[in-house]
Write a protein that holds these residues in place. Structure first.
Motif, PDB file in Angstrom:
ATOM      1  N   GLY A 142       0.832  -1.203   0.000  1.00  0.00           N
ATOM      2  CA  GLY A 142       0.000   0.000   0.000  1.00  0.00           C
ATOM      3  C   GLY A 142       0.865   1.251   0.000  1.00  0.00           C
ATOM      4  O   GLY A 142       0.565   2.230  -0.672  1.00  0.00           O
ATOM      5  N   SER A 143       1.953   1.193   0.743  1.00  0.00           N
ATOM      6  CA  SER A 143       2.882   2.323   0.745  1.00  0.00           C
ATOM      7  C   SER A 143       3.547   2.448  -0.614  1.00  0.00           C
ATOM      8  O   SER A 143       3.683   3.533  -1.169  1.00  0.00           O
ATOM      9  N   ALA A 144       3.948   1.308  -1.170  1.00  0.00           N
ATOM     10  CA  ALA A 144       4.689   1.333  -2.433  1.00  0.00           C
ATOM     11  C   ALA A 144       3.790   1.744  -3.599  1.00  0.00           C
ATOM     12  O   ALA A 144       4.134   2.625  -4.381  1.00  0.00           O
ATOM     13  N   VAL A 145       2.642   1.093  -3.688  1.00  0.00           N
ATOM     14  CA  VAL A 145       1.769   1.373  -4.836  1.00  0.00           C
ATOM     15  C   VAL A 145       1.015   2.671  -4.602  1.00  0.00           C
ATOM     16  O   VAL A 145       0.343   2.821  -3.594  1.00  0.00           O
ATOM     17  N   GLY A 146       1.169   3.588  -5.512  1.00  0.00           N
ATOM     18  CA  GLY A 146       0.476   4.858  -5.335  1.00  0.00           C
ATOM     19  C   GLY A 146       0.626   5.708  -6.573  1.00  0.00           C
ATOM     20  O   GLY A 146       0.786   5.193  -7.685  1.00  0.00           O
ATOM     21  N   LEU A 147       0.626   7.005  -6.367  1.00  0.00           N
ATOM     22  CA  LEU A 147       0.757   7.910  -7.503  1.00  0.00           C
ATOM     23  C   LEU A 147       2.100   7.730  -8.180  1.00  0.00           C
ATOM     24  O   LEU A 147       2.258   8.049  -9.354  1.00  0.00           O
ATOM     25  N   GLY A 148       3.065   7.228  -7.428  1.00  0.00           N
ATOM     26  CA  GLY A 148       4.379   6.957  -8.011  1.00  0.00           C
ATOM     27  C   GLY A 148       4.261   5.997  -9.182  1.00  0.00           C
ATOM     28  O   GLY A 148       4.951   6.150 -10.198  1.00  0.00           O
ATOM     29  N   ASN A 149       3.376   5.011  -9.077  1.00  0.00           N
ATOM     30  CA  ASN A 149       3.226   4.031 -10.146  1.00  0.00           C
ATOM     31  C   ASN A 149       2.351   4.557 -11.275  1.00  0.00           C
ATOM     32  O   ASN A 149       2.650   4.388 -12.442  1.00  0.00           O
ATOM     33  N   ILE A 150       1.245   5.173 -10.893  1.00  0.00           N
ATOM     34  CA  ILE A 150       0.240   5.471 -11.901  1.00  0.00           C
ATOM     35  C   ILE A 150       0.430   6.861 -12.490  1.00  0.00           C
ATOM     36  O   ILE A 150       0.114   7.114 -13.636  1.00  0.00           O
ATOM     37  N   ILE A 202       9.285  16.285   2.914  1.00  0.00           N
ATOM     38  CA  ILE A 202       9.362  16.935   1.602  1.00  0.00           C
ATOM     39  C   ILE A 202       8.496  16.209   0.571  1.00  0.00           C
ATOM     40  O   ILE A 202       7.742  16.822  -0.191  1.00  0.00           O
ATOM     41  N   ILE A 203       8.595  14.875   0.571  1.00  0.00           N
ATOM     42  CA  ILE A 203       7.789  14.119  -0.403  1.00  0.00           C
ATOM     43  C   ILE A 203       6.307  14.356  -0.129  1.00  0.00           C
ATOM     44  O   ILE A 203       5.511  14.620  -1.023  1.00  0.00           O
ATOM     45  N   MET A 204       5.970  14.295   1.154  1.00  0.00           N
ATOM     46  CA  MET A 204       4.578  14.496   1.550  1.00  0.00           C
ATOM     47  C   MET A 204       4.048  15.836   1.015  1.00  0.00           C
ATOM     48  O   MET A 204       2.903  15.930   0.567  1.00  0.00           O
ATOM     49  N   PHE A 241       4.759  17.614  -1.704  1.00  0.00           N
ATOM     50  CA  PHE A 241       4.299  17.719  -3.102  1.00  0.00           C
ATOM     51  C   PHE A 241       3.401  16.563  -3.494  1.00  0.00           C
ATOM     52  O   PHE A 241       2.531  16.686  -4.348  1.00  0.00           O
ATOM     53  N   TYR A 242       3.590  15.415  -2.828  1.00  0.00           N
ATOM     54  CA  TYR A 242       2.763  14.244  -3.133  1.00  0.00           C
ATOM     55  C   TYR A 242       1.298  14.541  -2.797  1.00  0.00           C
ATOM     56  O   TYR A 242       0.378  14.113  -3.502  1.00  0.00           O
ATOM     57  N   SER A 243       1.102  15.291  -1.715  1.00  0.00           N
ATOM     58  CA  SER A 243      -0.279  15.577  -1.312  1.00  0.00           C
ATOM     59  C   SER A 243      -0.952  16.545  -2.294  1.00  0.00           C
ATOM     60  O   SER A 243      -2.180  16.590  -2.368  1.00  0.00           O
ATOM     61  N   PHE A 276      13.413   3.888  -6.393  1.00  0.00           N
ATOM     62  CA  PHE A 276      13.354   4.122  -4.950  1.00  0.00           C
ATOM     63  C   PHE A 276      12.026   4.762  -4.566  1.00  0.00           C
ATOM     64  O   PHE A 276      11.405   4.387  -3.577  1.00  0.00           O
ATOM     65  N   PHE A 277      11.607   5.729  -5.365  1.00  0.00           N
ATOM     66  CA  PHE A 277      10.355   6.419  -5.065  1.00  0.00           C
ATOM     67  C   PHE A 277       9.201   5.422  -5.078  1.00  0.00           C
ATOM     68  O   PHE A 277       8.380   5.373  -4.162  1.00  0.00           O
ATOM     69  N   SER A 278       9.153   4.618  -6.130  1.00  0.00           N
ATOM     70  CA  SER A 278       8.021   3.724  -6.289  1.00  0.00           C
ATOM     71  C   SER A 278       7.989   2.638  -5.214  1.00  0.00           C
ATOM     72  O   SER A 278       6.921   2.243  -4.761  1.00  0.00           O
ATOM     73  N   LEU A 279       9.174   2.164  -4.816  1.00  0.00           N
ATOM     74  CA  LEU A 279       9.194   1.108  -3.799  1.00  0.00           C
ATOM     75  C   LEU A 279       9.240   1.684  -2.384  1.00  0.00           C
ATOM     76  O   LEU A 279       9.415   0.943  -1.420  1.00  0.00           O
ATOM     77  N   SER A 280       9.099   2.987  -2.260  1.00  0.00           N
ATOM     78  CA  SER A 280       9.150   3.661  -0.942  1.00  0.00           C
ATOM     79  C   SER A 280      10.455   3.375  -0.197  1.00  0.00           C
ATOM     80  O   SER A 280      10.441   3.183   1.020  1.00  0.00           O
ATOM     81  N   MET A 281      11.563   3.350  -0.936  1.00  0.00           N
ATOM     82  CA  MET A 281      12.817   2.992  -0.282  1.00  0.00           C
ATOM     83  C   MET A 281      13.737   4.192  -0.150  1.00  0.00           C
ATOM     84  O   MET A 281      13.635   5.152  -0.886  1.00  0.00           O
ATOM     85  N   GLY A 282      14.657   4.100   0.786  1.00  0.00           N
ATOM     86  CA  GLY A 282      15.719   5.096   0.863  1.00  0.00           C
ATOM     87  C   GLY A 282      15.495   6.166   1.907  1.00  0.00           C
ATOM     88  O   GLY A 282      16.312   7.062   2.043  1.00  0.00           O
ATOM     89  N   MET A 283      14.384   6.092   2.633  1.00  0.00           N
ATOM     90  CA  MET A 283      14.226   7.091   3.681  1.00  0.00           C
ATOM     91  C   MET A 283      13.536   6.569   4.935  1.00  0.00           C
ATOM     92  O   MET A 283      13.146   7.360   5.771  1.00  0.00           O
ATOM     93  N   GLY A 284      13.421   5.251   5.033  1.00  0.00           N
ATOM     94  CA  GLY A 284      13.015   4.743   6.336  1.00  0.00           C
ATOM     95  C   GLY A 284      11.558   4.365   6.522  1.00  0.00           C
ATOM     96  O   GLY A 284      11.191   3.885   7.583  1.00  0.00           O
ATOM     97  N   THR A 313      -2.837   5.376   1.054  1.00  0.00           N
ATOM     98  CA  THR A 313      -2.004   4.386   1.754  1.00  0.00           C
ATOM     99  C   THR A 313      -0.527   4.765   1.638  1.00  0.00           C
ATOM    100  O   THR A 313       0.281   4.344   2.456  1.00  0.00           O
ATOM    101  N   SER A 314      -0.176   5.545   0.613  1.00  0.00           N
ATOM    102  CA  SER A 314       1.207   6.024   0.511  1.00  0.00           C
ATOM    103  C   SER A 314       1.444   7.227   1.424  1.00  0.00           C
ATOM    104  O   SER A 314       2.466   7.286   2.110  1.00  0.00           O
ATOM    105  N   THR A 315       0.505   8.178   1.432  1.00  0.00           N
ATOM    106  CA  THR A 315       0.725   9.348   2.306  1.00  0.00           C
ATOM    107  C   THR A 315       0.704   8.922   3.774  1.00  0.00           C
ATOM    108  O   THR A 315       1.420   9.499   4.584  1.00  0.00           O
TER     109      THR A 315
HETATM  110  N1  TRP Z   1       5.937   4.725  -3.180  1.00  0.00           N
HETATM  111  C1  TRP Z   1       4.847   5.637  -3.171  1.00  0.00           C
HETATM  112  C2  TRP Z   1       4.310   5.726  -4.585  1.00  0.00           C
HETATM  113  O1  TRP Z   1       4.841   5.141  -5.470  1.00  0.00           O
HETATM  114  C3  TRP Z   1       5.203   6.982  -2.624  1.00  0.00           C
HETATM  115  C4  TRP Z   1       5.866   6.867  -1.310  1.00  0.00           C
HETATM  116  C5  TRP Z   1       5.293   6.487  -0.151  1.00  0.00           C
HETATM  117  C6  TRP Z   1       7.226   7.031  -1.053  1.00  0.00           C
HETATM  118  N2  TRP Z   1       6.247   6.407   0.809  1.00  0.00           N
HETATM  119  C7  TRP Z   1       7.428   6.740   0.281  1.00  0.00           C
HETATM  120  C8  TRP Z   1       8.283   7.385  -1.852  1.00  0.00           C
HETATM  121  C9  TRP Z   1       8.697   6.794   0.810  1.00  0.00           C
HETATM  122  C10 TRP Z   1       9.542   7.445  -1.307  1.00  0.00           C
HETATM  123  C11 TRP Z   1       9.765   7.139   0.004  1.00  0.00           C
HETATM  124  O2  TRP Z   1       3.363   6.379  -4.838  1.00  0.00           O
END
Ligand code: TRP
Length: 449
Positions: free
Chosen positions: A22-30, A101-103, A105-107, A226-234, A320-322
Motif C-alpha cells: 500500500g505504501s509502495a503502490v500509489g501515484l508513483g506508479n500510476i 518533503i515528499i509528503m 508535493f505528493y499531497s 526508490f520512489f516507487s518502492l518507498s525505499m531510501g528514507m526509512g 495508503t502512501s501518504t
Molecule cells: N511509493 C509511493 C508511490 O509510489 C510513494 C511513497 C510512499 C514514497 N512512501 C514513500 C516514496 C517513501 C519514497 C519514500 O506512490
C-alpha cells in the motif's frame, strides 16, 4: 516508547504485505512512472528501470526491513540503537526530512484525485474532446486555491487514519482496496489495447532505443525505483519495526517489489497505447495521466462508473502512501520527541499542509515560487527522488553491509535459523558491494550528464 509497553504491530502476514505494498503502490506508479518514462526515452527507461528493480529492489528493501525489525525502532532510533554515539542517526533524520518533503508535493497530486472524483461523479468529461479535457486540467492545476484546499483535505484524511493507529488503520484499508485497484487497471489495459493505433504506444513503451540511455535517464530510473518502492528514507525501517518476528522478510520484500512493479508496468500499458491513440504527447508530464484516462473512460461502455471507481481507488492508493510518509514523521515525533500520538499527528499534518500549499501554489503561471526554471513543486520532487533517496539508500546498504554485518543479517532474515534461504549469501554480497557501487556510479553519472 517504553520497552515493556507492547509496540503496535501488524496483525497478519497478508496485512504486512498489504501495508507495505500500500505504501509502495500509489501515484508513483500510476502518475509519476508514466511521466518519467515519457520524458526519458520510453522503452530505454523501462529497461533500465526493470534492471534496477531486479538488482537493487529486493536487497535494498530487505536492508530496511531488517534494520527496523532488528531494533524495533523507527528510523532515527534504529540507527541510534545499533550504533550509539555516531553520525548514523543522521541518516534517520535525513529520512524524516525527506518524508516531509515528499509528503508536501505528493499531497498536491493526491488532492487532484479528489477533484477528479468530484468531476467524475458530475459526469464532467462526457462528450468532451482531448483539447477540452486538457484545458480543464490546466485550468484546475493552475488554480492555486482549489489545489490547496483539496491538498489540505487530503492531508487531513491522512492524519485521521494515522491517528486511529497502525494495525486497524493502515492494514484494514489496504487489504481490500489494493487488489481491487489491480483489477480495474487490468480492465483499463484491455480497453486501451483495443483502441486504434494503440500499437504505437506499445512500441514506445517496450522497444528500447539504446542510444537514449544517458546519465539523466539512469538517475531518473534509479530515483523512480526508490520512489516507487518507498525505499531510501526509512518508511520500510518503520514498517519493519512493526513486523512480527516470525514473518519471512525476504518473501515479504519479494512480494512487495513484484506487485509494485506489476502495477507500474500495467499503468504504462494503460496510458501509452491510449495516449498515442488520442494524440497525447508522451512527454506531456502531469497532463499525460489526467487527460488520457478521462479520454479512455469516455470511450468505454460503463465508463461513467469505471471513472468514478478508478479515481476513488487512485485516491485510496495515494492515501495508503501518504499514510506511510506521514507515519515516519509522526513516529519520529512520538518516539524521539515524546509527543503524544495525537499532537504528533496534528503538528506533522499542519507542517505538511503549510509547505505543501507553497508547492501547490507554485504551479500557477507567474507564481514567484520558482527556483531557476523549476517550480517549487518540481524542486521538491527532484531533490527528494533524485538526490535524497539515492543518498539515503546508499547509507542504508552501507550500514547493513559494513556495520551490522553478515551474522546479524543472516540471523534476522532466517528468523534465527528457522527459515532456509539459499540465496542469502548472494543477497548479502549485493547489499555489501554491488548496491553501494551501483548507486554511487548512477548518482555521479546523473550529475555529470
Ligand atoms: N511509493 C509511493 C508511490 O509510489 C510513494 C511513497 C510512499 C514514497 N512512501 C514513500 C516514496 C517513501 C519514497 C519514500 O506512490
Amino acid at each position: 516508547m517504553s520497552d515493556n509497553k507492547k509496540r503496535e504491530g501488524f496483525g497478519s502476514k497478508f496485512g504486512i504485505i498489504a501495508a507495505a505494498a500500500g505504501s509502495a503502490v500509489g501515484l508513483g506508479n500510476i502518475y509519476r512512472f508514466p511521466c518519467e518514462l515519457g520524458n526519458n526515452g520510453g522503452g530505454a527507461f523501462l529497461l533500465v528501470y526493470l534492471l534496477i528493480v531486479l538488482c537493487l529492489g529486493v536487497p535494498v528493501m530487505l536492508s530496511e526491513l531488517v534494520i527496523g525489525r532488528r531494533t524495533q525502532k523507527t528510523t532515527v532510533g534504529a540507527f541510534r540503537t545499533l550504533k550509539p554515539k555516531s553520525g548514523w542517526p543522521l541518516v534517520g533524520y535525513l529520512g524524516v526530512f525527506c518524508a516531509f518533503i515528499i509528503m508536501a508535493f505528493y499531497s498536491t497530486v493526491s488532492g487532484w484525485t479528489l477533484e477528479y472524483i468530484v468531476k467524475a461523479i458530475g459526469n464532467d468529461f462526457q462528450g468532451k474532446d482531448l483539447e477540452a479535457i486538457q484545458q480543464e486540467f490546466t485550468l484546475f492545476h493552475e488554480s492555486g486555491w482549489r489545489n490547496i484546499i483539496w491538498q489540505a483535505v487530503f492531508v487531513f484524511l491522512t492524519g485521521f487514519v494515522i491517528f486511529k493507529g497502525v494495525a486497524n488503520g493502515i492494514e484494514k484499508y489496504s487489504k481490500v482496496l489494493m487488489p481491487l485497484l489491480l483489477l480495474i487497471l487490468i480492465v483499463l489495459a484491455v480497453k486501451s489495447l483495443t483502441l486504434p493505433d494503440s500499437s504505437k504506444g506499445l512500441v514506445f513503451l517496450f522497444k528500447p532505443d539504446f542510444s537514449k540511455i544517458t546519465g539523466k535517464v539512469l538517475i531518473s530510473a534509479l530515483g523512480q525505483v526508490f520512489f516507487s518502492l518507498s525505499m531510501g528514507m526509512g518508511v520500510l525501517i518503520t514498517y519493519g519495526s512493526y513486523t512480527p518476528k516470525d514473518n519471512n522478510l525476504a518473501s515479504t520484500a519479494l512480494s512487495v517489489t513484484l506487485s509494485d512493479t506489476l502495477v507500474a508496468v500495467l499503468a504504462g500499458v494503460v496510458i501509452f497505447p491510449a495516449a498515442f491513440s488520442f494524440g497525447v504527447q508522451p512527454n506531456e508530464g502531469m497532463g499525460l495521466v489526467f487527460s488520457t484516462l478521462p479520454m479512455i473512460f469516455n470511450q468505454m461502455a460503463g465508463g461513467y462508473f469505471f471513472c468514478i471507481i478508478f479515481f476513488i481507488l487512485l485516491a485510496v492508493a495515494a492515501l495508503t502512501s501518504t499514510i506511510s510518509l506521514l507515519e515516519v514523521v509522526v513516529a519520529y515525533l512520538v518516539e524521539e520527541l515524546k509527543l503524544s500520538r495525537r499532537w504528533a499527528t496534528v503538528w506533522a499534518a499542519l507542517g505538511c499542509m503549510a509547505v505543501g500549499a507553497f508547492a501547490s501554489y507554485s504551479l500557477q503561471t507567474g507564481s514567484p515560487f520558482h527556483i531557476g526554471k523549476l517550480s517549487f513543486f518540481d524542486c521538491l520532487d527532484f531533490v527528494s527522488a533524485k538526490i535524497m533517496l539515492p543518498i539515503g539508500a546508499f547509507f542504508i546498504v552501507i550500514f547493513l553491509g559494513w556495520i551490522m554485518g553478515k551474522t546479524t543479517f543472516f540471523d534476522e532474515i532466517t528468523n534465527e535459523g528457522k527459515l532456509k534461504l539459499s540465496v542469502k549469501g548472494v543477497i548479502f554480497f549485493i547489499i555489501k558491494y554491488l548496491a553501494p557501487l551501483a548507486i554511487a556510479v548512477i548518482f555521479i553519472s546523473g550529475f555529470l550528464s
